[in-house]
Design a protein around this motif. Structure first.
Motif, PDB file in Angstrom:
ATOM      1  N   THR A 152      -7.829   9.690  81.216  1.00  0.00           N
ATOM      2  CA  THR A 152      -6.987   9.003  80.585  1.00  0.00           C
ATOM      3  C   THR A 152      -7.250   8.747  78.564  1.00  0.00           C
ATOM      4  OG1 THR A 152      -7.088   7.903  82.340  1.00  0.00           O
ATOM      5  CG2 THR A 152      -6.367   6.571  80.028  1.00  0.00           C
ATOM      6  N   LEU A 153      -9.248   8.994  78.656  1.00  0.00           N
ATOM      7  CA  LEU A 153      -9.709   8.515  77.354  1.00  0.00           C
ATOM      8  C   LEU A 153      -9.409  10.451  76.316  1.00  0.00           C
ATOM      9  CD1 LEU A 153     -12.580   7.578  78.199  1.00  0.00           C
ATOM     10  CD2 LEU A 153     -11.260   6.108  77.471  1.00  0.00           C
ATOM     11  N   THR A 154      -8.869  11.721  76.562  1.00  0.00           N
ATOM     12  CA  THR A 154      -8.997  12.563  76.251  1.00  0.00           C
ATOM     13  C   THR A 154      -7.372  12.582  75.562  1.00  0.00           C
ATOM     14  OG1 THR A 154      -9.423  13.901  77.706  1.00  0.00           O
ATOM     15  CG2 THR A 154     -11.303  12.950  76.639  1.00  0.00           C
ATOM     16  N   SER A 155      -5.729  12.155  76.599  1.00  0.00           N
ATOM     17  CA  SER A 155      -5.043  12.570  76.413  1.00  0.00           C
ATOM     18  C   SER A 155      -3.968  11.524  75.600  1.00  0.00           C
ATOM     19  CB  SER A 155      -4.635  13.244  77.877  1.00  0.00           C
ATOM     20  OG  SER A 155      -5.290  14.175  78.056  1.00  0.00           O
ATOM     21  N   ARG A 156      -4.640  10.638  74.996  1.00  0.00           N
ATOM     22  CA  ARG A 156      -4.278   9.784  73.735  1.00  0.00           C
ATOM     23  C   ARG A 156      -2.333   9.999  73.752  1.00  0.00           C
ATOM     24  NH1 ARG A 156      -7.253   5.134  70.585  1.00  0.00           N
ATOM     25  NH2 ARG A 156      -8.616   4.975  72.687  1.00  0.00           N
ATOM     26  N   GLU A 157      -2.645  11.393  73.042  1.00  0.00           N
ATOM     27  CA  GLU A 157      -1.135  12.036  72.712  1.00  0.00           C
ATOM     28  C   GLU A 157      -0.241  12.472  73.271  1.00  0.00           C
ATOM     29  OE1 GLU A 157      -0.221  12.664  69.679  1.00  0.00           O
ATOM     30  OE2 GLU A 157      -2.079  11.992  68.625  1.00  0.00           O
ATOM     31  N   GLU A 158      -0.950  12.992  74.883  1.00  0.00           N
ATOM     32  CA  GLU A 158       0.262  12.999  75.871  1.00  0.00           C
ATOM     33  C   GLU A 158       0.772  12.165  76.425  1.00  0.00           C
ATOM     34  OE1 GLU A 158       0.449  15.083  80.299  1.00  0.00           O
ATOM     35  OE2 GLU A 158      -1.737  14.834  78.991  1.00  0.00           O
ATOM     36  N   ILE A 159      -0.018  10.663  76.400  1.00  0.00           N
ATOM     37  CA  ILE A 159       0.310   9.376  77.084  1.00  0.00           C
ATOM     38  C   ILE A 159       1.046   8.759  76.019  1.00  0.00           C
ATOM     39  CG2 ILE A 159      -0.537   6.975  77.527  1.00  0.00           C
ATOM     40  CD1 ILE A 159      -2.942   8.059  78.804  1.00  0.00           C
ATOM     41  N   ASN A 160       1.228   8.838  74.784  1.00  0.00           N
ATOM     42  CA  ASN A 160       2.284   8.444  73.587  1.00  0.00           C
ATOM     43  C   ASN A 160       3.777   8.998  73.786  1.00  0.00           C
ATOM     44  OD1 ASN A 160      -0.038   6.761  72.368  1.00  0.00           O
ATOM     45  ND2 ASN A 160      -0.723   8.100  70.914  1.00  0.00           N
ATOM     46  N   ALA A 161       3.353  10.130  74.096  1.00  0.00           N
ATOM     47  CA  ALA A 161       5.221  11.336  74.288  1.00  0.00           C
ATOM     48  C   ALA A 161       5.187  10.805  75.353  1.00  0.00           C
ATOM     49  CB  ALA A 161       4.586  12.446  74.245  1.00  0.00           C
ATOM     50  N   ARG A 162       4.835  10.592  76.591  1.00  0.00           N
ATOM     51  CA  ARG A 162       5.927   9.994  77.625  1.00  0.00           C
ATOM     52  C   ARG A 162       6.139   8.828  77.562  1.00  0.00           C
ATOM     53  NH1 ARG A 162       2.003  12.166  82.794  1.00  0.00           N
ATOM     54  NH2 ARG A 162       3.834  10.999  83.728  1.00  0.00           N
ATOM     55  N   LEU A 163       5.433   7.885  76.698  1.00  0.00           N
ATOM     56  CA  LEU A 163       5.622   6.282  76.649  1.00  0.00           C
ATOM     57  C   LEU A 163       7.034   6.466  75.568  1.00  0.00           C
ATOM     58  CD1 LEU A 163       2.897   4.223  75.893  1.00  0.00           C
ATOM     59  CD2 LEU A 163       4.104   4.503  78.128  1.00  0.00           C
ATOM     60  N   ARG A 164       6.836   7.421  74.763  1.00  0.00           N
ATOM     61  CA  ARG A 164       7.859   7.449  73.927  1.00  0.00           C
ATOM     62  C   ARG A 164       9.300   8.094  74.437  1.00  0.00           C
ATOM     63  NH1 ARG A 164       8.453   9.843  68.294  1.00  0.00           N
ATOM     64  NH2 ARG A 164      10.676  10.232  67.288  1.00  0.00           N
ATOM     65  N   ALA A 165       8.963   9.069  75.612  1.00  0.00           N
ATOM     66  CA  ALA A 165      10.672   9.342  75.618  1.00  0.00           C
ATOM     67  C   ALA A 165      11.320   8.015  76.326  1.00  0.00           C
ATOM     68  CB  ALA A 165      10.153  10.442  76.260  1.00  0.00           C
ATOM     69  N   VAL A 166      10.596   7.247  77.788  1.00  0.00           N
ATOM     70  CA  VAL A 166      10.716   6.766  78.773  1.00  0.00           C
ATOM     71  C   VAL A 166      11.503   5.638  78.144  1.00  0.00           C
ATOM     72  CG1 VAL A 166      10.166   5.080  80.861  1.00  0.00           C
ATOM     73  CG2 VAL A 166       8.904   7.225  81.039  1.00  0.00           C
ATOM     74  N   LEU A 167      10.869   5.216  77.072  1.00  0.00           N
ATOM     75  CA  LEU A 167      11.728   3.867  76.269  1.00  0.00           C
ATOM     76  C   LEU A 167      12.605   4.412  75.087  1.00  0.00           C
ATOM     77  CD1 LEU A 167       8.042   2.350  74.736  1.00  0.00           C
ATOM     78  CD2 LEU A 167       9.316   1.924  77.081  1.00  0.00           C
ATOM     79  N   ASP A 168      12.799   4.768  74.661  1.00  0.00           N
ATOM     80  CA  ASP A 168      13.627   5.652  74.160  1.00  0.00           C
ATOM     81  C   ASP A 168      14.702   6.232  75.279  1.00  0.00           C
ATOM     82  OD1 ASP A 168      15.073   6.093  71.620  1.00  0.00           O
ATOM     83  OD2 ASP A 168      14.086   8.156  71.759  1.00  0.00           O
ATOM     84  N   ASP A 169      14.395   6.508  75.876  1.00  0.00           N
ATOM     85  CA  ASP A 169      15.522   6.413  76.897  1.00  0.00           C
ATOM     86  C   ASP A 169      16.561   5.246  77.578  1.00  0.00           C
ATOM     87  OD1 ASP A 169      18.094   8.063  78.364  1.00  0.00           O
ATOM     88  OD2 ASP A 169      16.242   8.770  80.368  1.00  0.00           O
ATOM     89  N   ALA A 170      15.188   4.463  77.013  1.00  0.00           N
ATOM     90  CA  ALA A 170      16.349   3.127  77.528  1.00  0.00           C
ATOM     91  C   ALA A 170      16.192   1.882  77.140  1.00  0.00           C
ATOM     92  CB  ALA A 170      14.358   2.035  78.921  1.00  0.00           C
ATOM     93  N   THR A 171      16.205   1.981  76.160  1.00  0.00           N
ATOM     94  CA  THR A 171      16.332   1.225  74.899  1.00  0.00           C
ATOM     95  C   THR A 171      17.461   1.538  74.886  1.00  0.00           C
ATOM     96  OG1 THR A 171      14.621   2.070  73.297  1.00  0.00           O
ATOM     97  CG2 THR A 171      13.496   0.377  74.459  1.00  0.00           C
ATOM     98  N   GLY A 172      17.950   2.807  74.671  1.00  0.00           N
ATOM     99  CA  GLY A 172      19.067   3.235  74.165  1.00  0.00           C
ATOM    100  C   GLY A 172      20.240   2.508  73.519  1.00  0.00           C
ATOM    101  N   LYS A 173      20.334   2.734  75.856  1.00  0.00           N
ATOM    102  CA  LYS A 173      21.740   1.001  75.821  1.00  0.00           C
ATOM    103  C   LYS A 173      21.235  -0.223  74.991  1.00  0.00           C
ATOM    104  CE  LYS A 173      20.269   0.135  80.124  1.00  0.00           C
ATOM    105  NZ  LYS A 173      20.273   0.234  81.575  1.00  0.00           N
ATOM    106  N   TRP A 174      20.227  -0.636  74.884  1.00  0.00           N
ATOM    107  CA  TRP A 174      19.442  -2.097  74.382  1.00  0.00           C
ATOM    108  C   TRP A 174      20.016  -2.254  73.072  1.00  0.00           C
ATOM    109  CZ3 TRP A 174      14.473  -2.128  77.316  1.00  0.00           C
ATOM    110  CH2 TRP A 174      15.214  -2.810  78.499  1.00  0.00           C
TER     111      TRP A 174
END
Length: 372
Positions: free
Chosen positions: A131-153
């Motif tokens: 968790t402490l060393t994988s911030r880039e991976e966490i950010n990318a996965r969060l962006r993919a999920v949020l972008d997919d969910a908020t597109g219809k909004w």
């Protein structure tokens, strides 16, 4: 008041009201959703717009610029059952004002809750170190999920960043100890490497110094040997060029003998056997010359010849004693007697040489007037 003026004023007020209700000025980067009798009609763009009074009304006013939303720290459990507080920052922009107003009741709350659930899913599959060393991976996965969910909004998530990850205090202390140990380890390694390099450089310097000193000594010995060789060669050439006889060589031999006893390291020295022969040669040569000179002048034999014979006899006796005698230890009383005898013999040899020089000079002076 005139009854005609009142209707005119009322009409003017009605006109002003209708004009004010009809005209809508929308600022830049703003969007207004218009409803007509409670139903979505259209979205007003920036600038001057006209609507129907009483029938149309502005439902929502939205800002279409990119905005920043910082959520409060949320507790998340990692794969190794550690609770960490994660604070996120969201960068979003409204692309469809109608969907943002009518597809979701509160898009900020919806985005916040979606971010928390996505974080728990992502962090739950990682340990604390990951968790402490994988911030880039966490950010990318969060962006993919949020972008997919908020597109219809009608919202586009441009960027999601993890602002802080706060582990428990006990884990912080353990991490600090680990980091301190790692720093101490690196410091010890660097110190050892420095000492190693210093020793290597010192050894290289000593090696180069020894090599240069040895080369210098070698060159000095070679030059000294060349000088001595050239000196001996010059002496040898001078002797042969002047055709020196055995008498001159015997005289030089006797002249060199006193230097044998001048060294401080010699506790005793042995007179070589050739000393008797050399003294005999010199005394015979100078004795013959002095005898010839005395006979020509009517004088008696020289007393110095007798001294030379006595010195030669003493040296011969000392030679016989030194040749036949066994080797004497330097620290014994006999060694001291031998040293004293050697010194006495050296003094007698020097005296004999001096007498021989005097006789030679006297013989030369007596011959010079006759030649003239």
């Amino acid at each position: 008041m005139d009854p005609v003026v009142i209707p005119i004023l009322v009409a003017a007020l009605v006109v002003v009201f209708l004009v004010a209700a009809t005209v809508r000025i929308v600022p830049q980067a703003r969007r207004y959703n218009i409803e007509r009798f409670g139903r979505y009609r259209r979205t007003l763009q920036p600038g001057l717009n006209f609507v129907l009074p009483v029938a149309d009304r502005v439902n929502t006013k939205l800002d279409v610029r990119e905005q920043v939303y910082s959520s409060d720290p949320k507790p998340v459990i990692t794969e190794d059952n550690l609770v960490v507080n994660i604070d996120t920052v969201l960068y979003y922009q409204i692309t469809d004002p109608r969907a943002a107003a009518y597809e979701v009741a509160d898009y900020l709350q919806a985005i916040d809750q979606l971010t928390v659930t996505t974080l728990r899913n992502v962090i739950g599959s990682m340990d604390l170190e990951g968790t402490l060393t994988s911030r880039e991976e966490i950010n990318a996965r969060l962006r993919a999920v949020l972008d997919d969910a908020t597109g219809k909004w009608g919202i586009r998530v441009n960027r999601v960043e993890i602002k802080a990850i706060d582990p428990p205090n006990t884990i912080k202390e353990a991490m600090e100890k680990q980091m301190r140990a790692e720093r101490d380890k690196r410091a010890a390694i660097l110190h050892a490497e420095g000492e190693r390099q210093a020793k290597i450089l010192t050894a290289e310097g000593t090696k180069q110094k020894d090599i240069l000193e040895a080369q210098g000594t070698q060159q000095a010995m070679i030059l000294r040997a060349d000088g001595e060789s050239k000196a001996v060669e010059l002496v040898f050439q001078a002797v042969h060029r002047n055709n020196a006889d055995a008498k001159v060589l015997a005289y030089k031999y006797l002249e060199t003998l006193p230097h044998l006893a001048q060294s401080d390291n010699n506790t005793f020295w042995v007179i070589p056997g050739e000393l008797t022969e050399a003294i005999r040669t010199v005394t015979t040569a100078f004795g013959d010359q002095s005898a010839g000179a005395g006979a020509g002048a009517g004088a008696e034999p020289s007393v110095s010849a007798e001294r030379e014979d006595a010195a030669a006899a003493d040296v011969a006796d000392s030679d016989k004693d030194s040749v036949g005698a066994p080797e004497i230890e330097p620290n014994s009383t006999l060694a001291l007697d031998a040293v004293a005898a050697a010194d006495e013999a050296a003094k007698e040899a020097a005296a004999a040489v001096s007498d021989a020089k005097a006789e030679a000079e006297a013989a030369g002076e007596t011959r010079l007037p006759g030649r003239r």
